[in-house]
Write an enzyme that holds these catalytic residues in place. Structure first.
Site, PDB file in Angstrom:
ATOM      1  N   ASN A   1       0.863  -1.189   0.000  1.00 28.80           N
ATOM      2  CA  ASN A   1       0.000   0.000   0.000  1.00 28.80           C
ATOM      3  C   ASN A   1       0.898   1.236   0.000  1.00 28.80           C
ATOM      4  O   ASN A   1       1.519   1.548   1.012  1.00 28.80           O
ATOM      5  CB  ASN A   1      -0.885  -0.037   1.261  1.00 28.80           C
ATOM      6  CG  ASN A   1      -1.721   1.230   1.422  1.00 28.80           C
ATOM      7  OD1 ASN A   1      -1.800   2.055   0.508  1.00 28.80           O
ATOM      8  ND2 ASN A   1      -2.339   1.382   2.576  1.00 28.80           N
TER       9      ASN A   1
ATOM     10  N   LYS B   1       0.014   4.256  -0.129  1.00 27.75           N
ATOM     11  CA  LYS B   1      -0.631   5.432   0.496  1.00 27.75           C
ATOM     12  C   LYS B   1      -0.430   6.658  -0.412  1.00 27.75           C
ATOM     13  O   LYS B   1      -0.473   6.517  -1.625  1.00 27.75           O
ATOM     14  CB  LYS B   1      -0.088   5.618   1.907  1.00 27.75           C
ATOM     15  CG  LYS B   1      -0.206   4.339   2.743  1.00 27.75           C
ATOM     16  CD  LYS B   1       0.054   4.532   4.192  1.00 27.75           C
ATOM     17  CE  LYS B   1      -0.145   3.196   4.915  1.00 27.75           C
ATOM     18  NZ  LYS B   1       0.014   3.279   6.351  1.00 27.75           N
TER      19      LYS B   1
ATOM     20  N   HIS C   1      -9.473   1.143   5.249  1.00 29.27           N
ATOM     21  CA  HIS C   1      -8.172   1.314   5.920  1.00 29.27           C
ATOM     22  C   HIS C   1      -8.358   2.246   7.119  1.00 29.27           C
ATOM     23  O   HIS C   1      -9.155   3.183   7.068  1.00 29.27           O
ATOM     24  CB  HIS C   1      -7.147   1.892   4.943  1.00 29.27           C
ATOM     25  CG  HIS C   1      -5.753   1.836   5.476  1.00 29.27           C
ATOM     26  ND1 HIS C   1      -5.273   2.748   6.380  1.00 29.27           N
ATOM     27  CD2 HIS C   1      -4.749   0.945   5.256  1.00 29.27           C
ATOM     28  CE1 HIS C   1      -4.018   2.424   6.695  1.00 29.27           C
ATOM     29  NE2 HIS C   1      -3.677   1.339   6.026  1.00 29.27           N
TER      30      HIS C   1
ATOM     31  N   GLU D   1      -6.726   4.635   8.143  1.00 28.84           N
ATOM     32  CA  GLU D   1      -6.520   6.063   7.830  1.00 28.84           C
ATOM     33  C   GLU D   1      -7.760   6.670   7.185  1.00 28.84           C
ATOM     34  O   GLU D   1      -8.054   7.848   7.381  1.00 28.84           O
ATOM     35  CB  GLU D   1      -5.265   6.216   6.944  1.00 28.84           C
ATOM     36  CG  GLU D   1      -3.999   5.968   7.763  1.00 28.84           C
ATOM     37  CD  GLU D   1      -2.808   5.424   6.986  1.00 28.84           C
ATOM     38  OE1 GLU D   1      -2.822   5.473   5.739  1.00 28.84           O
ATOM     39  OE2 GLU D   1      -1.869   4.930   7.642  1.00 28.84           O
TER      40      GLU D   1
ATOM     41  N   GLU E   1      -4.839  -4.928  10.882  1.00 30.35           N
ATOM     42  CA  GLU E   1      -3.846  -3.862  10.990  1.00 30.35           C
ATOM     43  C   GLU E   1      -4.039  -3.124  12.311  1.00 30.35           C
ATOM     44  O   GLU E   1      -4.838  -2.175  12.379  1.00 30.35           O
ATOM     45  CB  GLU E   1      -3.996  -2.873   9.833  1.00 30.35           C
ATOM     46  CG  GLU E   1      -3.644  -3.454   8.486  1.00 30.35           C
ATOM     47  CD  GLU E   1      -3.049  -2.408   7.547  1.00 30.35           C
ATOM     48  OE1 GLU E   1      -2.005  -2.679   6.971  1.00 30.35           O
ATOM     49  OE2 GLU E   1      -3.621  -1.310   7.421  1.00 30.35           O
TER      50      GLU E   1
ATOM     51  N   GLY F   1       3.037   2.396  10.790  1.00 28.18           N
ATOM     52  CA  GLY F   1       3.982   3.503  10.616  1.00 28.18           C
ATOM     53  C   GLY F   1       4.770   3.843  11.870  1.00 28.18           C
ATOM     54  O   GLY F   1       5.392   4.898  11.954  1.00 28.18           O
TER      55      GLY F   1
ATOM     56  N   SER G   1       3.985  -2.018  10.118  1.00 28.84           N
ATOM     57  CA  SER G   1       5.451  -2.008  10.230  1.00 28.84           C
ATOM     58  C   SER G   1       6.098  -3.329   9.808  1.00 28.84           C
ATOM     59  O   SER G   1       7.093  -3.749  10.403  1.00 28.84           O
ATOM     60  CB  SER G   1       5.880  -1.625  11.652  1.00 28.84           C
ATOM     61  OG  SER G   1       5.445  -0.306  11.958  1.00 28.84           O
TER      62      SER G   1
HETATM   63  P1  13P Z   1       3.358   0.494   7.554  1.00 25.17           P
HETATM   64  O1  13P Z   1       3.884  -0.793   6.952  1.00 25.17           O
HETATM   65  O2  13P Z   1       4.054   1.707   7.019  1.00 25.17           O
HETATM   66  O3  13P Z   1       3.317   0.421   9.039  1.00 25.17           O
HETATM   67  O4  13P Z   1       1.831   0.653   7.058  1.00 25.17           O
HETATM   68  C1  13P Z   1       0.940  -0.394   7.245  1.00 25.17           C
HETATM   69  C2  13P Z   1      -0.314  -0.077   6.527  1.00 25.17           C
HETATM   70  O5  13P Z   1      -1.098   0.747   6.966  1.00 25.17           O
HETATM   71  C3  13P Z   1      -0.575  -0.783   5.263  1.00 25.17           C
HETATM   72  O6  13P Z   1      -1.879  -0.577   4.833  1.00 25.17           O
END
Ligand code: 13P
Length: 265
Positions: A13, A15, A103, A105, A175, A181, A221
């Site tokens: 992803n 983002k 997601h 976010e 997740e 992150g 992560s």
């Molecule tokens: P990270 O791997 O940067 O922690 O992000 C995970 C994520 O939200 C994937 O959708």
């Protein structure tokens, strides 16, 4: 059914990173690093921003890069006066196979509700694509011991509210928000427990057989070094990777780690 019998899915992803020129470079680089042996063992999806999809798709086709094209979000309607949104058939026309739905976010920053997640995943399936439904608890919920309660609520709201689902074509990504992150990966034991719980709750919604076929990913992560241990867990069928998917070399290392533990088929 054990994890070894479900084909792993490794998803990147991106983002809101990489413009379409960076997408072309990254996809071409990935094409040099992934091979038929990887494709024989694992499915890989790459989820760039909307503006990159056409460019990414062209590179994938021209160079036979063994990945599926993915998107990060979409609206649940097929068309309409929804300024700034993208409709599922637009993604299907571009050759998108997997769409991330709900997601954390999107839920946190854009107010996406459980109801919207439920509608959107059905819309994605109606257009022949596979939704990757994201669920996960906050750090606070985890400290309060409310992880399973949160996961039950999110999975039930997504899968259980109405019919209209093709049960076999669902992916759920666990997740935990505190792991996204932050550099803090869940332990393999925590990931296994949460993914097994998600599958058990899903069985109550879509039936045991479909839940046994359903792939459950871990995200948060993920790094090349943590991939093998996570994927060795019986209920962890793949990883959803953010930061480490932006660089073709580290993403390819994650795919190789996943492929090395998976049977050829
Ligand atoms: P990270 O791997 O940067 O922690 O992000 C995970 C994520 O939200 C994937 O959708």
């Amino acid at each position: 059914m054990t994890g070894a019998r479900r084909r792993p899915l490794v998803s990147g992803n991106w983002k809101m990173h990489h413009d379409h020129l960076a997408a072309i470079r990254t996809m071409a680089d990935l094409g040099l690093r992934l091979d038929a042996e990887d494709a024989a063992r694992v499915d890989v999806s790459v989820h760039p921003p909307f503006t990159d999809l056409r460019s990414a798709q062209t590179v994938m086709e021209d160079r036979s890069v063994p990945v599926f094209l993915g998107a990060q979000h979409c609206h649940h309607r097929d068309e309409g006066a929804f300024t700034g949104e993208i409709a599922p058939p637009m993604l299907a026309r571009l050759g998108v196979s997997y769409v991330i739905v709900g997601h954390s976010e999107r839920r946190q920053h854009f107010g996406q509700s459980d109801e919207d997640v439920a509608r959107t995943l059905r819309a994605v399936q109606r257009h022949g694509m596979t939704p990757i439904i994201c669920v996960g608890e906050t750090g606070e919920e985890r400290e309060q011991g409310a992880t399973e309660e949160r996961l039950t609520a999110q999975v039930t709201a997504s899968l259980g509210s109405a019919g209209g689902l093709t049960a076999s074509a669902i992916v759920v990504a666990y997740e935990p928000i505190w792991a996204i992150g932050t550099g803090k990966t869940a332990t393999a034991a925590d990931a296994q427990q949460a993914c097994a719980h998600i599958r058990a709750v899903a069985a109550g919604c879509i039936g045991q057989e479909a839940a046994d076929q359903m792939r459950v990913q871990y995200g948060g992560s993920v790094k090349p070094e943590s991939t093998s241990e996570l994927l060795a867990c019986p209920d962890v069928d793949g990883v959803l990777v953010g930061g480490a998917s932006l660089d073709a070399a580290s993403f390819a290392d994650i795919v190789h780690a996943a492929a090395s533990g998976a049977p050829r088929r």
